[in-house]
Write a protein that holds these residues in place. Structure first.
Motif, PDB file in Angstrom:
ATOM      1  N   GLU A  49      11.296  29.056  10.532  1.00  0.00           N
ATOM      2  CA  GLU A  49      11.282  28.699  11.949  1.00  0.00           C
ATOM      3  C   GLU A  49      10.947  27.224  12.157  1.00  0.00           C
ATOM      4  OE1 GLU A  49       9.254  30.006  16.173  1.00  0.00           O
ATOM      5  OE2 GLU A  49       8.950  31.262  14.410  1.00  0.00           O
ATOM      6  N   ALA A  50       9.998  26.705  11.406  1.00  0.00           N
ATOM      7  CA  ALA A  50       9.554  25.316  11.597  1.00  0.00           C
ATOM      8  C   ALA A  50      10.636  24.298  11.260  1.00  0.00           C
ATOM      9  CB  ALA A  50       8.309  25.048  10.751  1.00  0.00           C
ATOM     10  N   THR A  51      11.581  24.668  10.401  1.00  0.00           N
ATOM     11  CA  THR A  51      12.587  23.702   9.949  1.00  0.00           C
ATOM     12  C   THR A  51      14.018  24.100  10.285  1.00  0.00           C
ATOM     13  OG1 THR A  51      12.617  24.757   7.758  1.00  0.00           O
ATOM     14  CG2 THR A  51      11.157  22.847   8.041  1.00  0.00           C
ATOM     15  N   GLN A  52      14.202  25.179  11.001  1.00  0.00           N
ATOM     16  CA  GLN A  52      15.559  25.685  11.219  1.00  0.00           C
ATOM     17  C   GLN A  52      16.453  24.729  12.003  1.00  0.00           C
ATOM     18  OE1 GLN A  52      15.207  29.463  13.133  1.00  0.00           O
ATOM     19  NE2 GLN A  52      14.428  28.607  15.047  1.00  0.00           N
ATOM     20  N   ASN A  53      15.873  23.817  12.781  1.00  0.00           N
ATOM     21  CA  ASN A  53      16.684  22.877  13.564  1.00  0.00           C
ATOM     22  C   ASN A  53      16.651  21.453  13.014  1.00  0.00           C
ATOM     23  OD1 ASN A  53      17.554  24.753  15.573  1.00  0.00           O
ATOM     24  ND2 ASN A  53      15.442  24.748  16.305  1.00  0.00           N
ATOM     25  N   LEU A  54      16.070  21.270  11.865  1.00  0.00           N
ATOM     26  CA  LEU A  54      15.960  19.958  11.239  1.00  0.00           C
ATOM     27  C   LEU A  54      17.350  19.413  10.885  1.00  0.00           C
ATOM     28  CD1 LEU A  54      14.037  17.832   9.969  1.00  0.00           C
ATOM     29  CD2 LEU A  54      14.086  19.218   7.897  1.00  0.00           C
ATOM     30  N   PRO A  55      17.681  18.185  11.274  1.00  0.00           N
ATOM     31  CA  PRO A  55      18.993  17.629  10.914  1.00  0.00           C
ATOM     32  C   PRO A  55      19.142  17.472   9.392  1.00  0.00           C
ATOM     33  CG  PRO A  55      18.027  16.383  12.713  1.00  0.00           C
ATOM     34  CD  PRO A  55      16.950  17.297  12.183  1.00  0.00           C
ATOM     35  N   ILE A  56      20.241  18.001   8.878  1.00  0.00           N
ATOM     36  CA  ILE A  56      20.505  17.937   7.435  1.00  0.00           C
ATOM     37  C   ILE A  56      21.921  17.433   7.205  1.00  0.00           C
ATOM     38  CG2 ILE A  56      20.696  19.226   5.272  1.00  0.00           C
ATOM     39  CD1 ILE A  56      18.671  21.203   6.458  1.00  0.00           C
ATOM     40  N   VAL A  57      22.011  16.357   6.427  1.00  0.00           N
ATOM     41  CA  VAL A  57      23.291  15.803   6.027  1.00  0.00           C
ATOM     42  C   VAL A  57      23.465  16.079   4.539  1.00  0.00           C
ATOM     43  CG1 VAL A  57      24.648  13.695   5.726  1.00  0.00           C
ATOM     44  CG2 VAL A  57      23.186  13.965   7.752  1.00  0.00           C
ATOM     45  N   VAL A  58      24.484  16.838   4.202  1.00  0.00           N
ATOM     46  CA  VAL A  58      24.814  17.044   2.792  1.00  0.00           C
ATOM     47  C   VAL A  58      25.523  15.772   2.343  1.00  0.00           C
ATOM     48  CG1 VAL A  58      26.170  18.392   1.150  1.00  0.00           C
ATOM     49  CG2 VAL A  58      24.915  19.546   2.998  1.00  0.00           C
ATOM     50  N   LEU A  59      24.945  15.111   1.360  1.00  0.00           N
ATOM     51  CA  LEU A  59      25.473  13.858   0.810  1.00  0.00           C
ATOM     52  C   LEU A  59      25.691  14.107  -0.673  1.00  0.00           C
ATOM     53  CD1 LEU A  59      26.161  10.865   1.289  1.00  0.00           C
ATOM     54  CD2 LEU A  59      23.754  10.339   0.888  1.00  0.00           C
ATOM     55  N   THR A  60      26.929  14.381  -1.046  1.00  0.00           N
ATOM     56  CA  THR A  60      27.209  14.894  -2.383  1.00  0.00           C
ATOM     57  C   THR A  60      28.523  14.354  -2.933  1.00  0.00           C
ATOM     58  OG1 THR A  60      27.398  16.968  -3.649  1.00  0.00           O
ATOM     59  CG2 THR A  60      28.360  16.948  -1.459  1.00  0.00           C
ATOM     60  N   SER A  61      28.694  14.472  -4.219  1.00  0.00           N
ATOM     61  CA  SER A  61      29.954  14.060  -4.838  1.00  0.00           C
ATOM     62  C   SER A  61      30.984  15.186  -4.812  1.00  0.00           C
ATOM     63  CB  SER A  61      29.716  13.601  -6.278  1.00  0.00           C
ATOM     64  OG  SER A  61      29.105  14.641  -7.011  1.00  0.00           O
ATOM     65  N   SER A  62      30.574  16.386  -4.440  1.00  0.00           N
ATOM     66  CA  SER A  62      31.481  17.535  -4.451  1.00  0.00           C
ATOM     67  C   SER A  62      32.470  17.492  -3.292  1.00  0.00           C
ATOM     68  CB  SER A  62      30.690  18.841  -4.367  1.00  0.00           C
ATOM     69  OG  SER A  62      31.582  19.937  -4.242  1.00  0.00           O
ATOM     70  N   SER A  63      33.738  17.684  -3.627  1.00  0.00           N
ATOM     71  CA  SER A  63      34.763  17.824  -2.588  1.00  0.00           C
ATOM     72  C   SER A  63      35.342  19.235  -2.622  1.00  0.00           C
ATOM     73  CB  SER A  63      35.860  16.778  -2.771  1.00  0.00           C
ATOM     74  OG  SER A  63      36.472  16.936  -4.034  1.00  0.00           O
ATOM     75  N   GLU A  64      34.638  20.150  -3.281  1.00  0.00           N
ATOM     76  CA  GLU A  64      35.100  21.534  -3.382  1.00  0.00           C
ATOM     77  C   GLU A  64      35.037  22.198  -2.012  1.00  0.00           C
ATOM     78  OE1 GLU A  64      33.235  23.819  -6.511  1.00  0.00           O
ATOM     79  OE2 GLU A  64      32.951  21.987  -7.690  1.00  0.00           O
ATOM     80  N   GLU A  65      36.127  22.817  -1.608  1.00  0.00           N
ATOM     81  CA  GLU A  65      36.199  23.485  -0.305  1.00  0.00           C
ATOM     82  C   GLU A  65      35.088  24.513  -0.144  1.00  0.00           C
ATOM     83  OE1 GLU A  65      37.095  24.309   3.469  1.00  0.00           O
ATOM     84  OE2 GLU A  65      37.982  22.674   2.322  1.00  0.00           O
ATOM     85  N   ARG A  66      34.759  25.222  -1.215  1.00  0.00           N
ATOM     86  CA  ARG A  66      33.700  26.237  -1.159  1.00  0.00           C
ATOM     87  C   ARG A  66      32.354  25.596  -0.800  1.00  0.00           C
ATOM     88  NH1 ARG A  66      32.703  31.484  -3.351  1.00  0.00           N
ATOM     89  NH2 ARG A  66      34.902  31.481  -3.744  1.00  0.00           N
TER      90      ARG A  66
END
Length: 139
Positions: free
Chosen positions: A78-95
């Motif tokens: 609950e305390a972190t459910q709305n925290l902004p998260i940017v996935v910054l990764t080398s993966s371009s896999e659709e999954r």
């Protein structure tokens, strides 16, 4: 005087960590950056952070606990459910893209291959999340 909220960078690659920190400095981002080098450390650090970071930059391919599981656990609390998260990764896999959004990522950014493109992307991300985007003080 308002204290700047931190950025949590979750990155296991030392070169990408250095480049990210340099790009944030170059973009005049003055928020403190807390670095976690694996998923387990990220969850521990996040649990101890008050106030929460303004944004989390999260790599997916992490040791101990992978990035998708970190995202899942952040969104389940609950305390972190709305925290902004940017996935910054080398993966371009659709999954990975689908799963990241399905689990609640706010953005998915593939790490550019060239150093200049990577630096520009991180500068812009830092500027957006720390200076342009409005974050609730309840976070």
């Amino acid at each position: 005087m308002t204290t700047l909220r931190s950025i949590l960078l979750v990155e296991d690659n030392p070169d990408d960590e250095r480049l990210t920190l340099r790009a944030l400095r170059r973009g005049n981002i003055t928020n403190p950056v807390i670095v976690a080098h694996n998923g387990e450390e990220a969850l521990q650090r996040l649990g101890a952070m008050h106030p929460l970071p303004i944004v989390v930059f999260l790599d997916l391919k992490l040791p101990k606990v992978d990035g998708l599981e970190v995202l899942r656990q952040i969104r389940s609390r609950e305390a972190t459910q709305n925290l902004p998260i940017v996935v910054l990764t080398s993966s371009s896999e659709e999954r990975d893209i689908f799963n990241s959004y399905h689990l609640g990522a706010n953005s998915y950014v593939r790490k550019p291959v060239s150093m200049d493109e990577f630096t520009t992307a991180v500068e812009r991300l830092g500027m957006y999340w720390t200076q342009i985007n409005q974050v609730s003080s309840y976070l």
